[in-house]
Motif scaffolding. Sequence first.
Motif, PDB file in Angstrom:
ATOM      1  N   THR A 291       0.830  -1.207   0.000  1.00  0.00           N
ATOM      2  CA  THR A 291       0.000   0.000   0.000  1.00  0.00           C
ATOM      3  C   THR A 291       0.864   1.256   0.000  1.00  0.00           C
ATOM      4  OG1 THR A 291      -1.753  -1.197   1.168  1.00  0.00           O
ATOM      5  CG2 THR A 291      -1.828   1.205   1.252  1.00  0.00           C
ATOM      6  N   GLU A 292       1.853   1.297   0.882  1.00  0.00           N
ATOM      7  CA  GLU A 292       2.700   2.483   1.009  1.00  0.00           C
ATOM      8  C   GLU A 292       3.487   2.786  -0.262  1.00  0.00           C
ATOM      9  OE1 GLU A 292       4.974   1.435   4.459  1.00  0.00           O
ATOM     10  OE2 GLU A 292       3.281   1.819   5.819  1.00  0.00           O
ATOM     11  N   ARG A 293       3.902   1.761  -0.990  1.00  0.00           N
ATOM     12  CA  ARG A 293       4.666   1.957  -2.230  1.00  0.00           C
ATOM     13  C   ARG A 293       3.778   2.295  -3.422  1.00  0.00           C
ATOM     14  NH1 ARG A 293       9.322  -2.641  -2.586  1.00  0.00           N
ATOM     15  NH2 ARG A 293       9.194  -1.981  -4.766  1.00  0.00           N
ATOM     16  N   GLY A 294       2.465   2.297  -3.201  1.00  0.00           N
ATOM     17  CA  GLY A 294       1.534   2.654  -4.267  1.00  0.00           C
ATOM     18  C   GLY A 294       1.210   1.529  -5.224  1.00  0.00           C
ATOM     19  N   ILE A 295       1.687   0.335  -4.936  1.00  0.00           N
ATOM     20  CA  ILE A 295       1.432  -0.801  -5.822  1.00  0.00           C
ATOM     21  C   ILE A 295      -0.051  -1.140  -5.834  1.00  0.00           C
ATOM     22  CG2 ILE A 295       1.942  -3.236  -6.295  1.00  0.00           C
ATOM     23  CD1 ILE A 295       4.706  -2.704  -4.899  1.00  0.00           C
TER      24      ILE A 295
ATOM     25  N   GLU B  88      -2.667   0.814  -5.334  1.00  0.00           N
ATOM     26  CA  GLU B  88      -3.426   1.787  -6.132  1.00  0.00           C
ATOM     27  C   GLU B  88      -3.186   1.602  -7.622  1.00  0.00           C
ATOM     28  OE1 GLU B  88      -5.969   3.802  -5.414  1.00  0.00           O
ATOM     29  OE2 GLU B  88      -5.825   2.824  -3.462  1.00  0.00           O
ATOM     30  N   ARG B  89      -1.964   1.273  -8.009  1.00  0.00           N
ATOM     31  CA  ARG B  89      -1.683   1.032  -9.428  1.00  0.00           C
ATOM     32  C   ARG B  89      -2.438  -0.188  -9.942  1.00  0.00           C
ATOM     33  NH1 ARG B  89       4.246   0.342 -10.199  1.00  0.00           N
ATOM     34  NH2 ARG B  89       4.362   0.131  -7.954  1.00  0.00           N
ATOM     35  N   ILE B  90      -2.514  -1.229  -9.124  1.00  0.00           N
ATOM     36  CA  ILE B  90      -3.253  -2.427  -9.525  1.00  0.00           C
ATOM     37  C   ILE B  90      -4.738  -2.099  -9.642  1.00  0.00           C
ATOM     38  CG2 ILE B  90      -3.986  -4.739  -8.808  1.00  0.00           C
ATOM     39  CD1 ILE B  90      -1.111  -5.008  -7.580  1.00  0.00           C
ATOM     40  N   ARG B  91      -5.265  -1.375  -8.665  1.00  0.00           N
ATOM     41  CA  ARG B  91      -6.685  -1.005  -8.719  1.00  0.00           C
ATOM     42  C   ARG B  91      -7.016  -0.161  -9.942  1.00  0.00           C
ATOM     43  NH1 ARG B  91      -7.186   0.514  -2.336  1.00  0.00           N
ATOM     44  NH2 ARG B  91      -7.464  -1.617  -1.567  1.00  0.00           N
ATOM     45  N   ALA B  92      -6.033   0.574 -10.453  1.00  0.00           N
ATOM     46  CA  ALA B  92      -6.241   1.440 -11.621  1.00  0.00           C
ATOM     47  C   ALA B  92      -6.105   0.684 -12.944  1.00  0.00           C
ATOM     48  CB  ALA B  92      -5.253   2.603 -11.580  1.00  0.00           C
ATOM     49  N   GLU B  93      -5.641  -0.559 -12.889  1.00  0.00           N
ATOM     50  CA  GLU B  93      -5.482  -1.330 -14.122  1.00  0.00           C
ATOM     51  C   GLU B  93      -6.847  -1.610 -14.747  1.00  0.00           C
ATOM     52  OE1 GLU B  93      -2.177  -4.476 -14.410  1.00  0.00           O
ATOM     53  OE2 GLU B  93      -2.753  -4.470 -12.297  1.00  0.00           O
ATOM     54  N   GLU B  94      -6.865  -1.578 -16.078  1.00  0.00           N
ATOM     55  CA  GLU B  94      -8.099  -1.888 -16.790  1.00  0.00           C
ATOM     56  C   GLU B  94      -8.558  -3.305 -16.457  1.00  0.00           C
ATOM     57  OE1 GLU B  94      -9.720  -2.427 -21.349  1.00  0.00           O
ATOM     58  OE2 GLU B  94      -7.845  -1.347 -21.018  1.00  0.00           O
ATOM     59  N   GLY B  95      -9.803  -3.436 -16.066  1.00  0.00           N
ATOM     60  CA  GLY B  95     -10.378  -4.741 -15.759  1.00  0.00           C
ATOM     61  C   GLY B  95     -10.303  -5.145 -14.301  1.00  0.00           C
TER      62      GLY B  95
ATOM     63  N   PRO C  19       4.748  -5.224 -15.057  1.00  0.00           N
ATOM     64  CA  PRO C  19       5.950  -5.112 -14.221  1.00  0.00           C
ATOM     65  C   PRO C  19       5.645  -5.186 -12.717  1.00  0.00           C
ATOM     66  CG  PRO C  19       5.891  -3.355 -15.859  1.00  0.00           C
ATOM     67  CD  PRO C  19       4.575  -4.068 -15.935  1.00  0.00           C
ATOM     68  N   MET C  20       4.407  -4.919 -12.345  1.00  0.00           N
ATOM     69  CA  MET C  20       4.054  -4.975 -10.923  1.00  0.00           C
ATOM     70  C   MET C  20       4.221  -6.370 -10.335  1.00  0.00           C
ATOM     71  SD  MET C  20       0.875  -2.357 -10.592  1.00  0.00           S
ATOM     72  CE  MET C  20       0.270  -2.535 -12.251  1.00  0.00           C
ATOM     73  N   MET C  21       4.104  -7.395 -11.177  1.00  0.00           N
ATOM     74  CA  MET C  21       4.255  -8.761 -10.671  1.00  0.00           C
ATOM     75  C   MET C  21       5.663  -8.983 -10.123  1.00  0.00           C
ATOM     76  SD  MET C  21       1.300 -10.030 -10.736  1.00  0.00           S
ATOM     77  CE  MET C  21       1.723 -11.673 -10.219  1.00  0.00           C
TER      78      MET C  21
END
Length: 109
Positions: free
Chosen positions: A24-28, A30-37, A72-74
Motif C-alpha cells: 500500500t505504502e509503495r503505491g502498488i 493503487e496502481r493495480i486497482r487502476a489497471e483496466e479490468g 511489471p508490478m508482478m
Amino acid sequence: MSITVNIYYTGKHGSALKFAREMTERGIVERIRAEEGNERYEYFMPLDNSETVLLIDSWKDQTALDRHHASPMMSEIAELRNKYGLTVRAERFVCDENGFSEEDKKYIK
C-alpha cells in the motif's frame, strides 16, 4: 464473467501484515486497482490467524487477469513476497452469471 482469486499470504512475526502495508505504502495497490479490468483488490486478516493476510483480487475476465500477470508490478510483488519470506496459497472462483438463487437470497439482507 468475473474472476476472483483469493490469495493467502502467510509468514512469521507479522511479516504478512508488513507485506500488505508496504504494498500500500509503495503505491502498488493503487496502481493495480487502476489497471483496466480490475474490479477489487483488498486485503483482510483472518480472526483466527494473525500470521496470514487474505487478498481478494477480482478481474473482469481472463484477458484482464493475464494483462495484470504480464505487468511489471508482478516483479515488485514477488520481490516483496520474498523480502518478507511469505508462502502463498490461492483459490480461484468464476462468477456465477445467474447470481444468487431465490433460496440463497433469503439469507442476504
